[in-house]
Design an enzyme around this catalytic site. Structure first.
Site, mmCIF file in Angstrom:
data_model
loop_
_atom_site.group_PDB
_atom_site.id
_atom_site.type_symbol
_atom_site.label_atom_id
_atom_site.label_comp_id
_atom_site.label_asym_id
_atom_site.label_seq_id
_atom_site.Cartn_x
_atom_site.Cartn_y
_atom_site.Cartn_z
ATOM 1 C CE1 TYR A 64 -4.069 1.593 -0.267
ATOM 2 C CE2 TYR A 64 -3.500 2.708 1.793
ATOM 3 C CZ TYR A 64 -4.319 2.576 0.675
ATOM 4 O OH TYR A 64 -5.379 3.419 0.505
ATOM 5 C CE LYS A 86 -20.481 -20.633 -15.282
ATOM 6 N NZ LYS A 86 -21.506 -19.845 -15.981
ATOM 7 C CG ASP A 117 -28.618 -18.201 -13.842
ATOM 8 O OD1 ASP A 117 -28.487 -18.917 -14.838
ATOM 9 O OD2 ASP A 117 -28.422 -18.614 -12.687
ATOM 10 C CG ASP A 171 -27.347 -19.036 -18.479
ATOM 11 O OD1 ASP A 171 -26.856 -19.970 -17.841
ATOM 12 O OD2 ASP A 171 -27.685 -17.963 -17.948
ATOM 13 C CB ALA A 222 -30.714 -17.498 -23.862
#
Length: 764
Positions: free
Chosen positions: A40, A95, A138, A163, A198
């Protein structure tokens, strides 16, 4: 498992020990003040300035290049429908988990609270600088088409709606192979598509890209066949409307070559299958219940080539075969998109991989003698370790050739090696273990079933089909615990102390006494011993009343191993029984021996232990590469301890010349391939990745495996007993439920291997 029980198990899994399935971990040192100053302020300013000069430096100094966003608005979650962004989060986290374990990609799930297409797109565009790729998930049709199209146009990173395209890519590969097997051509195939969402639209477009003709395609939605003369068709449906004068699925199926189901369960009847053309191809991909039951379909048509979305049947069309590896290839060349060329490259690579000889590890994982290209193997299995180094290079090459790569790869061999290293950091071995056991479950005695954790493990192996448990222990306690666990399956319970089993006590005692009467055992003492669960359980296995046994949860190892050795004894030709632990590490599985029995083995015994451990690695589908460990390297010490290991190596080189083994060698030189190659290029281990460690004594082996387990949080499978006449295994005192389940799977696989060897001898 009942639906209610599954519900509770799933909720506990997602809630404990901490909520969710993913977390963020540091990749840089942070121990000292200097580390923190670099991480940092003030050190972090330097990479910031470099990125400000050139935005492409963000890939050099941050995690962007290996970071994918999994983004949803929760409008089409699984089969649950529009349940909202918060409710979609468990799926998106899942996922992320799949991205990590299959392709070592870091995934961050983002749930967007809007159904407005413009707002959704704007949100994704604003956060896109953080990520190397976007996985849309989805989102309901038709909005999903518009969202993906615009994001692909307006962003310069890979975007894919899985999908749509995941199912399309996997099913297209399967279809290419199925058509080849059935001796048909894509351009001539008559294809019926049930579903117009789809996934169905994307599948059909991809089939057309591979040669399918529009005039040969019939698509159906919930109202029936989509016809050109229908009114108010959406743009996506107009593309696939037919001019044939048919209305129903029954009519569409007549003389069809291919049926692709992306709709609902049980809409295809046997009569429809019968009406299809010769060698029909049926992809019934509704999940969990397909458009027609697999068993019903293959019983109806012997010439059928069948695929489903389920893992319990051949030819599972599973998106995990695609998206992790497609994004892996896209990220590794910093692709600005996932285009048609990349998707088609993935299809071809998957189709071609199916035709290659299948590694033994994959055969073992799925309990197959040998998977070969054919009707029941038209697509690779999800646990095929070759996917990681076959699919990404194909995708990456297509990205380069199609002009969407910002960082082309030049050394493809090096890239393949990097990909293979990425595949070693998950629990593939555990999945392999359970999958292999399920293929042919065996009767396994749980000798301490009156302990809650042991009974819970028995419940899991029963419900998962890993083994057929036999519960040994106090019957009243077992029944009480079963009630607590809601374990209502009718499982045999045997109480060795009960008079109910007196006949068996006498039979076992007689057998035991006959084998041990010249070792000071009287018939009276034999009867007493048969009241002890480990003697009784071992006799069950010896007499064939059970196939295998696990014990050791509640008693010290020496007290359990004694009755096992007395009752079961060593296998023919074995001088010493030993144990092997499999450690699940980030570099992949490590097989360690001997971890529990032989205190100070001789050189000859070490050689025997090494051979038996190599067999264990082979049984799990790994080519054993053995390092015989010592504090010395190749003759650097003349101490007897070092000479013992050296002599064991000499014996192995002489008697097992094809076994990859060497030593004596220190652990760091054994595990560091580059260090080993530079210092000992003459060694049999040079240039190889060691996966099996043979320790010079019990002390070093036991200490090492427990250090790995506790300090590195490495999962351990074992100790696996080797050298016994039967499959009996002794777990560590206080083993966890997961460890007990794994040991039960080991016992099952041990039985399977023994049966295989026995059958091979009979065949010879």
């Amino acid at each position: 498992m009942s639906n209610e029980k599954l519900r509770r198990e799933a909720l506990i899994y997602h809630a404990k020990p901490q909520p969710g399935k993913i977390k963020i971990v540091p990749t840089k040192p942070y121990r000292t003040q200097r580390d923190l100053a670099l991480a940092y302020s003030p050190g972090v300013a330097e990479p910031c300035l470099e990125i400000a000069k050139d935005k492409e430096n963000v890939y050099k100094y941050t995690s962007k290049g290996n970071l994918v966003a999994i983004i949803s608005n929760g409008t089409a979650v699984l089969g649950l429908g529009n349940i909202g962004p918060e409710a979609s989060k468990p799926v998106m986290e899942g996922k992320s988990l799949l991205f990590k374990i299959f392709a070592d990609i870091d995934g961050i799930d983002i749930e967007v609270d809007t159904e407005d297409v413009d707002k959704f797109i704007e949100t994704v565009k604003m956060i896109a600088p953080t990520f190397g790729g976007i996985n849309l998930e989805d989102i309901k049709a038709p909005e999903a088409f518009e969202i993906e199209r615009r994001l692909k146009e307006e962003l310069d990173i890979p975007v894919m709606h899985d999908d749509q395209h995941g199912t399309a890519i996997i099913s297209a590969a399967a279809l290419l192979n199925a058509l080849e097997i059935s001796n048909k051509k894509m351009e001539e195939a008559r294809i019926v598509i049930s579903g117009a969402g789809a996934a169905a639209v994307s599948c059909t477009k991809l089939y057309k890209a591979f040669g399918a003709k529009a005039e040969n395609i019939v698509m159906l939605d919930s109202k029936g066949v989509i016809r050109k003369d229908a009114e108010n068709l959406s743009e996506s449906k107009k593309e696939f409307a037919t001019d044939r004068k048919i209305d129903t699925l029954d009519e569409a199926m007549v003389d069809a070559d291919v049926f692709v189901g992306l709709s609902i369960a049980n809409i295809v009847s046997p009569a429809m299958l019968t009406s299809m053309a010769e060698n029909p191809i049926v992809f019934a991909m509704a999940n969990p219940d397909p458009e027609i039951d697999y068993n019903l379909a293959i019983a109806t048509r012997k010439d059928i080539i069948m695929a489903t979305g389920r893992s319990d049947h051949p030819n599972q069309v599973n998106n995990v075969l695609g998206f992790p590896f497609i994004f892996r290839g896209a990220l590794d060349v910093r692709a600005t998109a996932i285009n048609e060329a990349m998707k088609m490259a993935a299809v071809k690579a998957l189709a071609d991989l199916t035709k290659q000889p299948v590694p033994e590890q994959v055969n073992i994982a799925y309990g197959e003698t040998r998977l070969t290209f054919g009707k029941e193997y038209i697509i690779p299995k999800p646990n095929d370790q070759r996917l990681i180094y076959v699919i990404p290079p194909a995708v990456a090459k297509a990205a380069i050739e199609s002009g969407v790569s910002k960082a082309p790869i030049t050394d493809w061999d090096k890239y393949k090696e990097e990909l293979m290293l990425r595949s070693g950091n998950d629990n593939k071995v555990v999945r392999l273990l359970h999958g292999r056991a399920r293929t042919n479950a065996k009767k396994i005695v749980f000798a301490e079933a009156d302990h809650l954790d042991v009974l819970k493990a028995a419940q899991i192996v029963h419900e998962e089909g890993i083994a057929i448990p036999i519960l040994l222990g106090r019957k009243d306690i077992i029944l009480e615990l079963k009630k607590e666990l809601e374990f209502d399956a009718d499982i045999p319970i045997i109480d060795p102390m009960s008079e109910e089993f007196d006949e068996r006590h006498i039979r076992y005692a007689t057998k035991y006494w006959e084998s041990r009467k010249r070792n000071g055992v009287t018939f009276y003492s034999a009867k007493i011993k048969m009241r002890e669960r480990n003697y009784f359980g071992a006799m069950m296995v010896l007499e064939g009343d059970a196939d295998g046994m696990i014990s050791g949860y509640s008693r010290a190892y020496p007290t359990v191993v004694k009755p096992i050795l007395e009752v079961i004894g060593r296998a023919t030709g074995v001088k010493k029984v030993a144990t092997v632990n499999i450690m699940i590490t980030e570099r992949g599985p490590l097989f360690l021996a001997d971890t529990s029995i032989n205190i100070e083995p001789s050189a000859e015994e070490l050689a025997d232990i090494a051979q038996m451990t190599a067999n264990v690695a082979s049984n799990f589908g790994f080519d054993p590469v053995l390092a015989m460990l010592s504090y010395a390297n190749f003759g650097s010490s003349s101490h007897p301890n070092a000479r013992k290991v050296r002599e064991a190596v000499r014996i192995l080189h002489e008697n097992k010349p094809n076994l990859v083994v060497d030593g004596e060698i220190q652990t760091d030189f054994a595990l560091n391939k580059e260090l080993h190659q530079s210092k000992f290029p003459f060694s049999k281990l040079a240039g190889k990745t060691v996966n099996t460690l043979i320790f010079p004594n019990l002390e070093s082996a036991n200490i090492t495996y427990k250090l790995l387990k506790e300090l590195n949080k490495a999962d351990s499978i074992g100790p696996i007993m080797v050298g016994l006449r039967k499959s009996v295994h002794i777990m560590q005192l206080g083993a966890s439920v997961d460890e007990i389940v794994n040991m039960a799977a080991v016992a099952v696989i041990d039985v399977q291997e023994r049966e295989k060897r026995k059958k091979a001898k009979v065949t010879k």
